[in-house]
Write an enzyme that holds these catalytic residues in place. Structure first.
Site, PDB file in Angstrom:
ATOM      1  N   LYS A  35       0.825  -1.216   0.000  1.00  0.00           N
ATOM      2  CA  LYS A  35       0.000   0.000   0.000  1.00  0.00           C
ATOM      3  C   LYS A  35       0.851   1.255   0.000  1.00  0.00           C
ATOM      4  O   LYS A  35       0.493   2.243  -0.635  1.00  0.00           O
ATOM      5  CB  LYS A  35      -0.931  -0.003   1.207  1.00  0.00           C
ATOM      6  CG  LYS A  35      -2.066  -0.986   1.050  1.00  0.00           C
ATOM      7  CD  LYS A  35      -3.121  -0.757   2.087  1.00  0.00           C
ATOM      8  CE  LYS A  35      -4.309  -1.647   1.813  1.00  0.00           C
ATOM      9  NZ  LYS A  35      -5.363  -1.455   2.786  1.00  0.00           N
TER      10      LYS A  35
ATOM     11  N   LYS B  52      -6.337  -9.272  -5.366  1.00  0.00           N
ATOM     12  CA  LYS B  52      -7.331  -9.693  -4.386  1.00  0.00           C
ATOM     13  C   LYS B  52      -8.587  -8.838  -4.506  1.00  0.00           C
ATOM     14  O   LYS B  52      -8.492  -7.628  -4.717  1.00  0.00           O
ATOM     15  CB  LYS B  52      -6.696  -9.492  -2.993  1.00  0.00           C
ATOM     16  CG  LYS B  52      -7.507  -9.979  -1.839  1.00  0.00           C
ATOM     17  CD  LYS B  52      -6.978  -9.413  -0.522  1.00  0.00           C
ATOM     18  CE  LYS B  52      -7.475  -8.028  -0.240  1.00  0.00           C
ATOM     19  NZ  LYS B  52      -7.624  -7.640   1.160  1.00  0.00           N
TER      20      LYS B  52
ATOM     21  N   LYS C 108     -12.229  -3.853  -1.228  1.00  0.00           N
ATOM     22  CA  LYS C 108     -13.057  -2.639  -1.326  1.00  0.00           C
ATOM     23  C   LYS C 108     -12.263  -1.506  -1.962  1.00  0.00           C
ATOM     24  O   LYS C 108     -12.757  -0.784  -2.806  1.00  0.00           O
ATOM     25  CB  LYS C 108     -13.510  -2.204   0.070  1.00  0.00           C
ATOM     26  CG  LYS C 108     -14.313  -3.243   0.803  1.00  0.00           C
ATOM     27  CD  LYS C 108     -14.759  -2.692   2.148  1.00  0.00           C
ATOM     28  CE  LYS C 108     -14.905  -3.782   3.172  1.00  0.00           C
ATOM     29  NZ  LYS C 108     -13.663  -4.028   3.916  1.00  0.00           N
TER      30      LYS C 108
HETATM   31  N1  AQP Z   1     -10.499 -11.132  -1.497  1.00  0.00           N
HETATM   32  C1  AQP Z   1     -10.639 -11.687  -0.314  1.00  0.00           C
HETATM   33  N2  AQP Z   1     -10.682 -13.029  -0.199  1.00  0.00           N
HETATM   34  C2  AQP Z   1     -10.839 -13.620   1.015  1.00  0.00           C
HETATM   35  N3  AQP Z   1     -10.980 -12.907   2.170  1.00  0.00           N
HETATM   36  C3  AQP Z   1     -10.955 -11.567   2.097  1.00  0.00           C
HETATM   37  N4  AQP Z   1     -11.059 -10.608   3.026  1.00  0.00           N
HETATM   38  C4  AQP Z   1     -10.956  -9.397   2.434  1.00  0.00           C
HETATM   39  N5  AQP Z   1     -10.796  -9.549   1.110  1.00  0.00           N
HETATM   40  C5  AQP Z   1     -10.783 -10.887   0.866  1.00  0.00           C
HETATM   41  C6  AQP Z   1     -11.271 -10.851   4.449  1.00  0.00           C
HETATM   42  O1  AQP Z   1     -12.389 -10.075   4.846  1.00  0.00           O
HETATM   43  C7  AQP Z   1     -12.195  -9.603   6.178  1.00  0.00           C
HETATM   44  C8  AQP Z   1     -12.393  -8.114   6.221  1.00  0.00           C
HETATM   45  O2  AQP Z   1     -11.274  -7.488   5.592  1.00  0.00           O
HETATM   46  P1  AQP Z   1     -11.153  -5.987   5.129  1.00  0.00           P
HETATM   47  O3  AQP Z   1     -12.177  -5.165   5.801  1.00  0.00           O
HETATM   48  O4  AQP Z   1      -9.717  -5.558   5.219  1.00  0.00           O
HETATM   49  O5  AQP Z   1     -11.561  -6.158   3.581  1.00  0.00           O
HETATM   50  P2  AQP Z   1     -11.074  -5.530   2.214  1.00  0.00           P
HETATM   51  O6  AQP Z   1     -12.178  -5.643   1.248  1.00  0.00           O
HETATM   52  O7  AQP Z   1      -9.761  -6.090   1.828  1.00  0.00           O
HETATM   53  O8  AQP Z   1     -11.000  -4.016   2.634  1.00  0.00           O
HETATM   54  P3  AQP Z   1     -10.174  -2.821   2.074  1.00  0.00           P
HETATM   55  O9  AQP Z   1     -10.734  -1.621   2.744  1.00  0.00           O
HETATM   56  O10 AQP Z   1     -10.127  -2.808   0.594  1.00  0.00           O
HETATM   57  O11 AQP Z   1      -8.775  -3.139   2.620  1.00  0.00           O
HETATM   58  P4  AQP Z   1      -7.487  -3.571   1.844  1.00  0.00           P
HETATM   59  O12 AQP Z   1      -7.204  -2.446   0.909  1.00  0.00           O
HETATM   60  O13 AQP Z   1      -6.523  -3.684   2.991  1.00  0.00           O
HETATM   61  O14 AQP Z   1      -7.688  -4.876   1.158  1.00  0.00           O
HETATM   62  C9  AQP Z   1     -10.787 -10.037   6.586  1.00  0.00           C
HETATM   63  O15 AQP Z   1     -10.858 -11.224   7.349  1.00  0.00           O
HETATM   64  C10 AQP Z   1     -10.103 -10.318   5.286  1.00  0.00           C
HETATM   65  O16 AQP Z   1      -9.084 -11.297   5.399  1.00  0.00           O
END
Ligand code: AQP
Length: 327
Positions: free
Chosen positions: A111, A193, A196
């Site tokens: 990031k 991955k 969001k």
């Molecule tokens: N792609 C994914 N596959 C499996 N598990 C996932 N998680 C997130 N993405 C995947 C799991 O969901 C939980 C919440 O994580 P989060 O709020 O960090 O989700 P996100 O969508 O990854 O959010 P952001 O805001 O976009 O964060 P970044 O940019 O850090 O990825 C966790 O248990 C996570 O493992």
């Protein structure tokens, strides 16, 4: 009884990656252990955000989690910023965490490369996460694969704090991960991955039409150019989504049709869309009922915050005592 803790950022819509990687497990595990689930809004402010939008996203995330099957009569659901002890414990953990360990975290490295200016919050993110988990002295943490390294750091922090301030006892347990079979869901771009912040998601509460509009152009097997080319299911993101949503006999059929060029990618996606509907329709209808009754969502969060404040105070009391802050 074992205690489970996990969190999710209200940084956008609850998506199928969150659901398949973590939330589906939360729903299943809530009947097997004392379960605490947290909407981690202090984590979400590390990236630029609109305050008005944060309020909406927090509520939407709670609504989505309840619709997905979190039962507030069995589990505790709350918002992180309602319990000030999270940031108090995070500060304390800052003092026992070497800078090098934070700089080694893959998520920080990825990031920070994409940012013009890197905040201390991004670096310290895993310390706040350790505080979230250890404040409730949780044993197990259902998460997706992307969180394994952060969780390893939580164990290191627990071990180090215990060694320094609670040598004869394991005041903080070392929390272990719990993974689903779908521990990493890729985004519709097939590149990174599903997340969001990447805008490559399918929302858990999106309509059938909106989902189809995203599935239709989604990346499949990059080597399959024409419908008559046989595909390789294992390299296709759509096939992996089939494994998550379709019954085993459909998954098998999809693999045969794809590898023999019996179906084109659109045929395969249509079957996936149907499988997704089967799983998502009940979630969508629970969400619609909760939208009619926002007070139900808020009262679940209020009750959760009351319970967590009491648990957090108790942990912090023990921490302060062992660190020489009492009296
Ligand atoms: N792609 C994914 N596959 C499996 N598990 C996932 N998680 C997130 N993405 C995947 C799991 O969901 C939980 C919440 O994580 P989060 O709020 O960090 O989700 P996100 O969508 O990854 O959010 P952001 O805001 O976009 O964060 P970044 O940019 O850090 O990825 C966790 O248990 C996570 O493992």
């Amino acid at each position: 009884m074992a205690r489970i803790f996990s969190g999710i950022q209200p940084s956008g819509e609850l998506h199928i990656g969150n659901y398949l990687g973590a939330v589906k497990n939360w729903v299943a595990l809530q009947h097997t252990a004392e379960s605490i689930f947290c909407i981690v809004d202090y984590h979400a402010i590390i990236a630029a955000y609109e305050p008005a939008q944060l309020r909406i996203r927090r509520h939407e995330m709670a609504l989505g989690l309840l619709a997905a099957g979190i039962d507030p009569t069995v589990s505790t659901l709350f918002v992180q910023s309602d319990v000030p002890e999270h940031t108090e414990l995070a500060w304390i953990f800052n003092t026992v965490t070497p800078l090098g360990e934070l700089e080694r975290q893959t998520q920080f490295k990825d990031k920070s490369q994409r940012m013009e200016s890197v905040s201390a919050g991004l670096l310290n993110y895993p310390i706040l996460q350790a505080a979230d988990i250890l404040l409730y002295r949780a044993d197990r943490v259902p998460v997706g694969e992307d969180q394994l390294q952060h969780l390893e750091l939580s164990r290191v922090i627990a071990r180090r704090w215990n060694a320094e301030f609670a040598a004869d006892e394991a005041y903080f347990p070392e929390p272990q991960p719990v993974l689903t079979p779908t521990r990493r869901i890729m985004g519709l771009d097939g590149q990174s991955k599903m997340s969001k912040s990447m805008g490559n998601t399918i929302g858990l509460l999106e309509t059938r039409e909106a989902i189809w509009a995203k599935l239709r152009p989604a990346v499949t097997d990059p080597k399959r150019i024409k419908k008559t080319d046989p595909g390789t299911p294992e390299v296709c993101n759509i096939y992996h989504l089939h494994k998550a949503f379709s019954p085993p006999e459909t998954v098998e059929h999809v693999a045969v049709q794809c590898s023999t060029a019996g179906w084109g990618c659109i045929d395969c996606k249509k079957v996936l869309a149907e499988s997704m509907e089967t799983e998502l329709v009940p979630i969508r209808s629970r969400a619609a009922a909760l939208r009619e009754d926002p007070a139900r969502v808020q009262s679940a969060l209020d009750a959760g915050a009351d319970k967590c404040r009491a648990l957090a105070r108790e942990t912090i009391r023990g921490v302060r005592e062992r660190m020489g802050f009492d009296g």
